[in-house]
Scaffold this active site. Structure first.
Site, PDB file in Angstrom:
ATOM      1  N   HIS A  31       0.910  -1.245  -0.149  1.00  0.00           N
ATOM      2  CA  HIS A  31       0.073   0.015   0.175  1.00  0.00           C
ATOM      3  C   HIS A  31       0.906   1.206   0.228  1.00  0.00           C
ATOM      4  O   HIS A  31       1.870   1.415   0.585  1.00  0.00           O
ATOM      5  CB  HIS A  31      -0.718  -0.018   1.307  1.00  0.00           C
TER       6      HIS A  31
ATOM      7  N   ASP B 126       2.981  -4.276   8.170  1.00  0.00           N
ATOM      8  CA  ASP B 126       1.742  -3.593   7.945  1.00  0.00           C
ATOM      9  C   ASP B 126       0.448  -4.682   8.213  1.00  0.00           C
ATOM     10  O   ASP B 126       0.304  -5.355   7.038  1.00  0.00           O
ATOM     11  CB  ASP B 126       1.723  -2.709   6.514  1.00  0.00           C
TER      12      ASP B 126
ATOM     13  N   GLN C 225      -4.650  -5.048   6.710  1.00  0.00           N
ATOM     14  CA  GLN C 225      -5.463  -5.701   6.113  1.00  0.00           C
ATOM     15  C   GLN C 225      -5.611  -7.330   6.602  1.00  0.00           C
ATOM     16  O   GLN C 225      -6.339  -8.026   6.049  1.00  0.00           O
ATOM     17  CB  GLN C 225      -5.095  -5.915   4.313  1.00  0.00           C
TER      18      GLN C 225
ATOM     19  N   LYS D 105     -10.614  -0.935  10.063  1.00  0.00           N
ATOM     20  CA  LYS D 105     -10.743  -2.179   9.151  1.00  0.00           C
ATOM     21  C   LYS D 105     -11.166  -3.349   9.765  1.00  0.00           C
ATOM     22  O   LYS D 105     -11.542  -4.398   9.258  1.00  0.00           O
ATOM     23  CB  LYS D 105      -9.218  -2.143   8.379  1.00  0.00           C
TER      24      LYS D 105
ATOM     25  N   CYS E 265      -4.798   2.309  -3.677  1.00  0.00           N
ATOM     26  CA  CYS E 265      -3.471   2.842  -3.253  1.00  0.00           C
ATOM     27  C   CYS E 265      -2.189   1.813  -3.273  1.00  0.00           C
ATOM     28  O   CYS E 265      -1.452   1.622  -2.401  1.00  0.00           O
ATOM     29  CB  CYS E 265      -3.683   2.855  -1.690  1.00  0.00           C
TER      30      CYS E 265
HETATM   31  C1  LIG Z   1      -6.021   0.416   4.678  1.00  0.00           C
HETATM   32  C2  LIG Z   1      -4.577  -0.100   4.512  1.00  0.00           C
HETATM   33  C3  LIG Z   1      -3.606   1.109   4.929  1.00  0.00           C
HETATM   34  C4  LIG Z   1      -3.869   2.304   5.495  1.00  0.00           C
HETATM   35  O1  LIG Z   1      -4.522   2.513   6.613  1.00  0.00           O
HETATM   36  P1  LIG Z   1      -5.175   3.789   7.151  1.00  0.00           P
HETATM   37  O2  LIG Z   1      -6.251   3.381   8.271  1.00  0.00           O
HETATM   38  O3  LIG Z   1      -5.628   4.545   6.054  1.00  0.00           O
HETATM   39  O4  LIG Z   1      -3.980   4.522   7.682  1.00  0.00           O
HETATM   40  C5  LIG Z   1      -2.340   0.536   4.840  1.00  0.00           C
HETATM   41  N1  LIG Z   1      -1.948  -0.741   4.480  1.00  0.00           N
HETATM   42  C6  LIG Z   1      -2.783  -1.510   4.019  1.00  0.00           C
HETATM   43  C7  LIG Z   1      -2.353  -2.848   3.575  1.00  0.00           C
HETATM   44  C8  LIG Z   1      -4.065  -1.341   4.185  1.00  0.00           C
HETATM   45  O5  LIG Z   1      -5.025  -2.076   3.666  1.00  0.00           O
END
Ligand SMILES: *Cc1c(COP(=O)(O)O)cnc(C)c1O
Length: 404
Positions: free
Chosen positions: A121, A198, A201, A224, A362
């Site tokens: 992302h 990260d 997801q 999320k 993104c």
């Molecule tokens: C949604 C997402 C982000 C960003 O999250 P925010 O809540 O917008 O800061 C970063 N990495 C992944 C894999 C995502 O799905």
């Protein structure tokens, strides 16, 4: 077995209609929906104990502080961190990554190397590019193949004693692929590099165990995983968080301030300047409790059924191509209809009440890899059903008929 009708009744928004059709919400990878218990938690906070935390002697402030710190403990337990002080409240995944990137600016020198996966992302690319610019470090990329699988041989070759940091998502938001983060972490540690994962997801589908993974930093967003927007978490090993300088200066993050010298608060407060999203943090805890009550094993099995069903039904549509089809996937299907722009598909299915994401999600480098402008992304949650997938499939068929 999950009682899907009972679960659906926990989410008031699932009752609404969109364009005169029952809402079919398949944009869970962008943000999840909010169950009544979390909504109630937010209402309860502002109705009954709204106060600033960590500074008041009065009862409301004490109550708000206790609830906020309880939520931190809920998050610690969920991710199996060793210490509560290793959990930092952030405004979300993006904020957590920026905090760590900022912290490393004083620890890197020219010629150091950072490694990123090809599946990221933008929020796990851009902060590191900025860090490279300010420090003279170089960014290397682990390539992927057509299935969205990272080339681990290439990764081995990228790792050297110059490697200081590796960052990778646990699950790709664009394709749904689950990355081999355990192996990525082990290999990075062999050369002495730290790893940030990260988890934005992954956390809606998987319960990560940060101690078992031995990960150095893990970030996620509440919104999320059934929580509100504007709040998230950063897990960092204590040894790293102690080493990194504060991200922002202000109230809450200090021990003592004079004009000659200021000393910083202990962890976790060193990284939490200013009044935080108190209500959001407490509601994040409520969201985690809610998901654990349903159970991540149950969520996994049910979503796997949805993914398998959705994949096989969509593949029956001639000219439909799925990107990143592998055995290790979360419930995300990214696809295109041959010769049709994803945006047009998204607009037509929306007319039938079906919410999907279209575009680059993104993750432009992934779209560049496949040489496409974007995809249509249907991302499922545990409150979705096979009947809703049938609605998606007929809506996509209709779009194909209208647009070709
Ligand atoms: C949604 C997402 C982000 C960003 O999250 P925010 O809540 O917008 O800061 C970063 N990495 C992944 C894999 C995502 O799905």
């Amino acid at each position: 077995m999950m009682d899907i009708q009972k679960i659906r009744s926990d989410f008031p928004i699932l009752n609404r209609k969109v364009n005169d059709h029952p809402l079919v919400y398949f944009d869970n990878a962008a943000t999840s929906q909010t169950p009544q218990v979390v909504i109630d938690c937010i209402v309860d906070y502002y109705s009954n104990y709204n106060a600033n935390i960590h500074r008041g002697v009065h009862s409301l402030s004490q109550e708000a502080t206790d609830k906020y710190e309880q939520a931190r403990e809920t998050i610690r337990a969920h991710f199996n961190a060793k210490f509560t002080r290793e959990i930092i409240f952030t405004s979300g995944t993006t904020d957590g990554i920026n905090l760590v990137a900022h912290g490393f600016s004083g620890l890197l020198k020219k010629g150091d190397e950072l490694i990123v996966s090809a599946l990221e992302h933008h929020s796990n690319i851009v902060p590191w590019q900025m860090l490279c610019e300010s420090t003279g470090a170089n960014l290397k990329v682990i390539p992927m193949n057509d299935q969205g699988i990272l080339d681990m041989q290439a990764y081995n070759e990228l790792l050297t004693d110059r490697t200081k940091l590796v960052f990778c998502n646990h699950v790709s938001n664009a394709l749904g692929v689950i990355n081999p983060i355990s192996e990525i972490i082990k290999k990075a540690h062999h050369v002495g590099a730290a790893v940030l994962v990260d988890g934005a997801q992954a956390t809606p589908h998987i319960k990560p165990n940060v101690q078992e993974l031995d990960v150095d930093f893990y970030v996620a967003s509440a919104h999320k995983m059934c929580g509100p927007t504007g709040v998230g978490m950063l897990y960092g090993k204590e040894q790293w968080l102690s080493k990194l300088p504060p991200y922002q200066g202000g109230g809450e993050m200090i021990a003592e301030v004079t004009f000659e010298k200021t000393t910083y608060a202990d962890l976790p407060h060193k990284f939490e300047a200013g009044t935080p999203n108190i209500c959001g943090g407490i509601a994040f805890g409520a969201a985690i409790d809610y998901m654990n009550e349903i159970g991540f094993a149950e969520i996994h099995d049910y979503e796997k059924e949805l993914l398998d069903y959705g994949t096989s039904e969509l593949k029956k549509i001639p000219g439909l191509k799925i990107y990143g089809e592998t055995a290790h996937k979360a419930a995300v299907i990214s696809f295109n209809l041959q010769g049709i722009h994803p945006y047009d598909v998204g607009s037509i299915v929306d007319k039938l009440g079906v919410a999907v994401r279209t575009g680059h999600h993104c993750a432009q480098p992934i779209m560049d890899y496949f040489k496409i402008p974007g995809t249509v992304r249907a991302s499922f949650a545990f409150y979705n059903t096979k009947q809703e997938i049938d609605t998606l499939v007929s809506a996509v068929k209709l779009a194909q008929k209208m647009l070709s």
